[in-house]
Design a protein around this motif. Sequence first.
Motif, PDB file in Angstrom:
ATOM      1  N   PRO A 143       7.071  -6.807  11.681  1.00  5.44           N
ATOM      2  CA  PRO A 143       7.905  -5.403  12.570  1.00  5.44           C
ATOM      3  C   PRO A 143       9.010  -5.364  12.966  1.00  5.44           C
ATOM      4  O   PRO A 143      10.130  -6.374  12.492  1.00  5.44           O
ATOM      5  N   TRP A 144       9.983  -4.535  12.464  1.00 11.00           N
ATOM      6  CA  TRP A 144      11.325  -4.571  12.455  1.00 11.00           C
ATOM      7  C   TRP A 144      11.840  -5.379  11.573  1.00 11.00           C
ATOM      8  O   TRP A 144      13.589  -6.204  11.440  1.00 11.00           O
ATOM      9  N   ALA A 145      10.790  -5.826   9.984  1.00 14.20           N
ATOM     10  CA  ALA A 145      12.195  -6.650   9.082  1.00 14.20           C
ATOM     11  C   ALA A 145      13.003  -6.039   8.826  1.00 14.20           C
ATOM     12  O   ALA A 145      13.605  -4.818   8.035  1.00 14.20           O
ATOM     13  N   VAL A 146      13.973  -6.586   7.965  1.00 11.32           N
ATOM     14  CA  VAL A 146      15.336  -6.229   7.610  1.00 11.32           C
ATOM     15  C   VAL A 146      15.366  -6.670   6.135  1.00 11.32           C
ATOM     16  O   VAL A 146      15.988  -7.024   5.151  1.00 11.32           O
ATOM     17  N   ASN A 147      14.169  -7.873   5.584  1.00 11.91           N
ATOM     18  CA  ASN A 147      14.788  -8.160   4.188  1.00 11.91           C
ATOM     19  C   ASN A 147      13.395  -7.205   3.565  1.00 11.91           C
ATOM     20  O   ASN A 147      12.698  -6.835   4.093  1.00 11.91           O
ATOM     21  N   PRO A 148      14.572  -7.578   2.161  1.00  8.79           N
ATOM     22  CA  PRO A 148      13.266  -6.664   1.121  1.00  8.79           C
ATOM     23  C   PRO A 148      11.824  -7.394   0.928  1.00  8.79           C
ATOM     24  O   PRO A 148      10.856  -8.329   1.220  1.00  8.79           O
ATOM     25  N   LEU A 149      10.801  -6.345   0.484  1.00  5.79           N
ATOM     26  CA  LEU A 149       9.397  -6.260   1.110  1.00  5.79           C
ATOM     27  C   LEU A 149       9.571  -6.460  -0.888  1.00  5.79           C
ATOM     28  O   LEU A 149       8.734  -4.982  -1.460  1.00  5.79           O
ATOM     29  N   THR A 150       9.006  -7.850  -1.579  1.00  3.80           N
ATOM     30  CA  THR A 150       8.832  -8.666  -2.706  1.00  3.80           C
ATOM     31  C   THR A 150       8.097  -8.906  -3.623  1.00  3.80           C
ATOM     32  O   THR A 150       7.603  -9.122  -4.307  1.00  3.80           O
ATOM     33  N   GLU A 151       7.274  -9.804  -1.982  1.00  2.00           N
ATOM     34  CA  GLU A 151       5.858 -10.721  -2.969  1.00  2.00           C
ATOM     35  C   GLU A 151       4.319 -10.317  -2.435  1.00  2.00           C
ATOM     36  O   GLU A 151       4.795  -8.878  -1.299  1.00  2.00           O
ATOM     37  N   VAL A 152       3.382  -9.719  -3.160  1.00  2.00           N
ATOM     38  CA  VAL A 152       2.486 -10.092  -2.645  1.00  2.00           C
ATOM     39  C   VAL A 152       1.932 -10.420  -1.375  1.00  2.00           C
ATOM     40  O   VAL A 152       1.105 -10.141  -0.664  1.00  2.00           O
ATOM     41  N   ALA A 153       2.106 -11.673  -1.031  1.00  2.00           N
ATOM     42  CA  ALA A 153       1.916 -12.994  -0.452  1.00  2.00           C
ATOM     43  C   ALA A 153       2.637 -11.914   1.374  1.00  2.00           C
ATOM     44  O   ALA A 153       2.313 -12.299   2.150  1.00  2.00           O
ATOM     45  N   GLY A 154       3.836 -11.233   0.804  1.00  2.00           N
ATOM     46  CA  GLY A 154       3.842 -10.434   2.389  1.00  2.00           C
ATOM     47  C   GLY A 154       3.768  -9.175   2.498  1.00  2.00           C
ATOM     48  O   GLY A 154       3.733  -8.612   3.280  1.00  2.00           O
ATOM     49  N   VAL A 155       2.733  -9.374   2.075  1.00  2.00           N
ATOM     50  CA  VAL A 155       1.716  -7.731   2.456  1.00  2.00           C
ATOM     51  C   VAL A 155       1.235  -7.883   3.191  1.00  2.00           C
ATOM     52  O   VAL A 155      -0.170  -8.253   3.164  1.00  2.00           O
ATOM     53  N   ALA A 156       1.061  -7.160   4.257  1.00  2.00           N
ATOM     54  CA  ALA A 156      -0.443  -6.804   5.586  1.00  2.00           C
ATOM     55  C   ALA A 156      -1.359  -6.146   4.751  1.00  2.00           C
ATOM     56  O   ALA A 156      -2.547  -6.164   5.729  1.00  2.00           O
ATOM     57  N   ALA A 157      -1.259  -4.695   4.186  1.00  2.00           N
ATOM     58  CA  ALA A 157      -2.658  -4.101   3.685  1.00  2.00           C
ATOM     59  C   ALA A 157      -1.859  -3.222   2.561  1.00  2.00           C
ATOM     60  O   ALA A 157      -0.483  -2.970   2.526  1.00  2.00           O
ATOM     61  N   TRP A 158      -2.536  -2.597   2.282  1.00  2.00           N
ATOM     62  CA  TRP A 158      -2.425  -1.973   0.467  1.00  2.00           C
ATOM     63  C   TRP A 158      -3.486  -0.721   0.672  1.00  2.00           C
ATOM     64  O   TRP A 158      -4.427  -0.789   1.316  1.00  2.00           O
ATOM     65  N   GLY A 159      -2.561  -0.188  -0.088  1.00  2.00           N
ATOM     66  CA  GLY A 159      -3.620   1.205  -0.667  1.00  2.00           C
ATOM     67  C   GLY A 159      -4.902   1.417  -1.305  1.00  2.00           C
ATOM     68  O   GLY A 159      -4.424   0.057  -2.199  1.00  2.00           O
ATOM     69  N   GLN A 160      -5.491   1.878  -1.843  1.00  2.00           N
ATOM     70  CA  GLN A 160      -6.349   1.773  -2.723  1.00  2.00           C
ATOM     71  C   GLN A 160      -5.869   1.924  -4.732  1.00  2.00           C
ATOM     72  O   GLN A 160      -6.359   1.302  -5.040  1.00  2.00           O
ATOM     73  N   GLY A 161      -4.667   2.323  -4.494  1.00  2.00           N
ATOM     74  CA  GLY A 161      -4.231   2.435  -5.595  1.00  2.00           C
ATOM     75  C   GLY A 161      -4.107   3.482  -6.202  1.00  2.00           C
ATOM     76  O   GLY A 161      -5.261   5.065  -6.280  1.00  2.00           O
ATOM     77  N   THR A 162      -3.335   4.380  -7.203  1.00  2.00           N
ATOM     78  CA  THR A 162      -3.296   5.505  -8.273  1.00  2.00           C
ATOM     79  C   THR A 162      -2.794   5.188  -9.136  1.00  2.00           C
ATOM     80  O   THR A 162      -1.852   4.458  -9.492  1.00  2.00           O
ATOM     81  N   GLN A 163      -4.130   5.683 -10.765  1.00  2.00           N
ATOM     82  CA  GLN A 163      -3.067   5.481 -11.822  1.00  2.00           C
ATOM     83  C   GLN A 163      -2.428   6.614 -12.473  1.00  2.00           C
ATOM     84  O   GLN A 163      -2.299   7.378 -11.957  1.00  2.00           O
ATOM     85  N   VAL A 164      -1.683   6.101 -12.761  1.00  2.00           N
ATOM     86  CA  VAL A 164       0.162   6.052 -13.512  1.00  2.00           C
ATOM     87  C   VAL A 164      -0.120   6.292 -15.169  1.00  2.00           C
ATOM     88  O   VAL A 164      -0.346   4.774 -15.000  1.00  2.00           O
ATOM     89  N   THR A 165      -0.379   6.949 -15.991  1.00  2.00           N
ATOM     90  CA  THR A 165      -0.441   7.144 -17.402  1.00  2.00           C
ATOM     91  C   THR A 165       0.744   7.180 -17.687  1.00  2.00           C
ATOM     92  O   THR A 165       0.886   9.049 -17.713  1.00  2.00           O
ATOM     93  N   VAL A 166       1.463   6.877 -18.643  1.00  2.00           N
ATOM     94  CA  VAL A 166       2.596   7.721 -19.406  1.00  2.00           C
ATOM     95  C   VAL A 166       2.565   7.192 -20.931  1.00  2.00           C
ATOM     96  O   VAL A 166       2.376   5.661 -21.539  1.00  2.00           O
TER      97      VAL A 166
END
Length: 127
Positions: free
Chosen positions: A102-125
């Motif tokens: 909480p209150w972090a000032v650093n960016p969230l750029t690494e998978v290891a830094g993730v506490a929770a994920w959504g289920q995902g949504t597909q984008v196809t271009v």
Amino acid sequence: QVDLVESGGGLVQGGDSLTLSCAALGRAFSTYTMGWFRQAPGKEREFVASITWSGGSVYYSDSVKGRFTISRDNAKKTVLLQMSSLMPEDTAVYYCARGKIPWAVNPLTEVAGVAAWGQGTQVTVSS
């Protein structure tokens, strides 16, 4: 327990725009850095964009900088990813993510830094 729910994915043509939305169902949102990651078939999950808890700082991968915009509304507990000038290489499952600290000032750029994920949504271009 589902904590983050993404929506807005779909099939679009190259050059089109699309906006992804992530809704936080739990109480933990307004004090955490939020981010978007994506995973293409056969590839590792990669960072796309992140935004600090206050919305004061945003970060983008080089591949999407200038084309994607991340934003958040703490009152509505949502985070958006506005994508424009989409390219076939943007095709992936896009995941909403919440940071661990909480209150972090650093960016969230690494998978290891993730506490929770959504289920995902597909984008196809398509090209």
